[in-house]
Design an enzyme around this catalytic site. Structure first.
Site, PDB file in Angstrom:
ATOM      1  N   ASP A 119       0.857  -1.190   0.000  1.00  0.00           N
ATOM      2  CA  ASP A 119       0.000   0.000   0.000  1.00  0.00           C
ATOM      3  C   ASP A 119       0.892   1.239   0.000  1.00  0.00           C
ATOM      4  O   ASP A 119       2.122   1.138   0.020  1.00  0.00           O
ATOM      5  CB  ASP A 119      -0.989  -0.041   1.168  1.00  0.00           C
ATOM      6  CG  ASP A 119      -0.298  -0.059   2.525  1.00  0.00           C
ATOM      7  OD1 ASP A 119       0.917   0.213   2.583  1.00  0.00           O
ATOM      8  OD2 ASP A 119      -0.976  -0.339   3.527  1.00  0.00           O
ATOM      9  N   ASP A 133      -7.893  -7.499   0.450  1.00  0.00           N
ATOM     10  CA  ASP A 133      -6.963  -7.711   1.556  1.00  0.00           C
ATOM     11  C   ASP A 133      -7.706  -7.334   2.818  1.00  0.00           C
ATOM     12  O   ASP A 133      -8.586  -6.465   2.796  1.00  0.00           O
ATOM     13  CB  ASP A 133      -5.731  -6.813   1.435  1.00  0.00           C
ATOM     14  CG  ASP A 133      -6.006  -5.426   1.994  1.00  0.00           C
ATOM     15  OD1 ASP A 133      -5.657  -5.177   3.167  1.00  0.00           O
ATOM     16  OD2 ASP A 133      -6.599  -4.597   1.280  1.00  0.00           O
TER      17      ASP A 133
END
Lengths: 377, 377
Positions: free
Chosen positions: B93, B267
């Site tokens: 991320d 996720d």
């Protein structure tokens, strides 16, 4: 020996012995190291991994399991083997040592010991008979008599009183054990750091007769030299045809030196506890992974290890996990430490069988002394 | 698509798709669930186990790793794959979400965000360019643009401002990414719970052009119905030939419902975090093993599971481990939960390929509704 239990010394080298202890649930190669499965689990590792790393037998703590989840509950669930998913032999201690070190408001008399649980304060009692009853409910393979273990240094009168009490409890334990086929009962030598008391204890236990003999009350505060001296006195006084178990010991060096004095079995929380605290045991000694010097070190703990935890992860990564409080750090170091201990035991057994124990011990000590930075040079 | 990266939709069933995302480090079967490897480790499990349980790809958190051990250090140690011993694809991320949820004294402006580390209070800055630089140092396979994610409910003006800022940062991220062969860059749709802003964001990102498109700013406080409504609006507005990733989602039900709306990747910390807190996800819904009703229950979590943790251990044992605070409890439940999630994803993929996704989703929801006590009757 109780029917269904057999011990055979396969080779000796000086006082060191290698052999096989055969129980219905499996064969224990000696000298053996038993990982400690305190509360129905060897901490931070699965039983499958404990087995894969080379353990033939584990130790279970009676004290912890009588309090939680409770021995009767474990029995109803099929016994400790089914409960914890370990199908090999299990040795259970009597619970006495943990009562003395963990429980609150403990009171000891001839009948046994009463105490309060360190978990919830509930009152409990442990006698030689109740300890054996609990160990039967857990259905462990090797059971230990209840004894009184005195921390050292101690006044000789206290050591003597506790040794005599332990001897009387040994008789009651033998009676309470019965003769369950394929299960073994070990007596425990006490007597602190006083050779004459050790000899009296060993003689008394031999007279009663056990499947194996433990040496208790050592590694409880005394110098290593005192421990070794007590082993020099005690081991030859125990029956050569029965296994000898040194309780709660120890460092790799303690083990190597004790095997040289005729000890066959060991248990210790050191490899698992150290693993949870960021410390690795290796061929090159102890490595404290909390130390900042590992932060950029790409080397594994031991590139020649068969254990992935020791071979495949950088010290930098292990340091990072430990510093970050990640469970994986405890998991990997527990694996690496148990692997090192079991690899050491396998080396010990092979060296005795080859008649080269002194050379093996010297090489092991040289490695520890060399330290883990030597490889860098 | 960047050279060396390919996405292929193999089958569709309504809006649901199954496909393959091909990267040099491995093929990701979609719909895919990515276990979260926060600080270079999926908590309480080894990467070998994560892989064995069916994960093709994991997520790594840029925020955690820029603070500890530091991106430059990870790069010097060979990148995140070598460091953490995961050789498959990794998605990182941007770090922005954790800055907003974990860091102290954060300040956001056009250039980026400044903040204090939650670990040691040290000052750090994150810009679109620095985020991509860190992700390049980690050498992740899929990299995310820096965005601003607004928790819901939020004032429309705030949502709009953050979406526009995220779009400008998307352009800067694309420029900063460069064109590293075999590495992918995903843009992130923002726009809160406002359909028109979602559409504007999706159109703007498509105009810039990314290897994949994430939907951010959902599962941040809004009802599930709002999340699904936003997916109904957003997913069709994104290029069909690129993967769509719903960030931070979610429960098994969230996943099943989102796949039906065209999402390809997920996720979430839920299976691993719940596992560390004594909660299991199963075919029959959530099971809270802290509950005393499990204390004497000999049944496993799921006797039909392929996963030893779910199949071989009694609920009584798991309850005991959780109550005792034993690490093994967290380890086993993490395994069982990741196994359930990956088994669910495999079922989803097979059902889409067979054109039976609606039936699969209905059966899954029926199982969760039935509850874990049904088997007892």
């Amino acid at each position: 020996m109780t029917a269904g239990v057999a011990f055979h010394v396969d080779a000796t080298d000086g006082a060191a012995r290698t052999g096989t202890l055969t129980l219905p649930r499996g064969v224990v190669r000696t000298p053996a190291f038993m990982p400690v499965g305190t509360a129905g689990t060897v901490k931070a590792i699965t039983m499958a991994e404990v087995r894969a790393l080379g353990a033939d037998i584990i130790l279970g703590n009676t004290y912890h399991q009588m309090l939680r989840p409770g021995a009767e509950r474990v029995a109803a669930l099929g016994g400790l083997h089914a409960f914890s998913r370990w199908d090999g032999p299990i040795l259970t201690d009597s619970g006495g040592f943990q009562v003395m070190s963990l429980a609150k408001l403990r009171k000891i008399d001839e009948s046994g010991v009463t105490f309060q649980s360190h978990i919830d304060g509930a009152k409990h009692a442990l006698s030689p008979e109740r300890s054996l009853e609990i160990q039967a409910l857990l259905d462990s393979d090797i059971r230990m008599q209840l004894d009184e273990c005195v921390a050292l240094p101690a006044a000789p009168a206290d050591v003597e009183r506790a040794m005599r009490l332990s001897l009387r409890w040994a008789e009651r334990s033998k009676a309470a054990f019965g003769k369950p086929e394929g299960r073994a009962l070990f007596g425990i030598v006490q007597g602190g750091d006083i050779p004459a008391l050790r000899l009296e204890s060993a003689a008394g236990l031999t007279e009663i007769g056990f499947d194996g003999y433990a040496v208790g009350g050592l590694a409880v505060g005394e110098p290593q030299a005192t421990m070794l001296e007590m082993l020099d006195v005690t081991a030859p006084a125990l029956p050569a045809e029965a296994p000898r178990y040194l309780m709660g010991v120890g460092t790799p060096e303690d083990i190597v030196l004790s095997v040289a004095r005729g000890i066959d079995m060991f248990d210790c929380v050191l490899p698992t506890r150290a693993g949870r605290h960021g410390v690795a045991y290796t061929r090159f000694g102890k490595i404290n992974l909390k130390n900042a010097r590992h932060a950029d070190d790409p080397r594994p703990l031991d590139e020649a290890s068969d254990c992935a935890a020791a071979r495949d992860y950088s010290r930098a990564y292990l340091h990072h996990l430990v510093k970050s409080g990640e469970m994986l750090g405890a998991m990997l170091l527990t694996q690496a430490n148990l692997d090192y201990y079991q690899t050491l035991m396998a080396g010990i057994r092979a060296a005795i069988a080859a008649g080269q124990y002194a050379e093996f011990a010297a090489a092991a000590r040289e490695g520890w002394a060399r330290g883990d930075l030597a490889e860098r040079g």
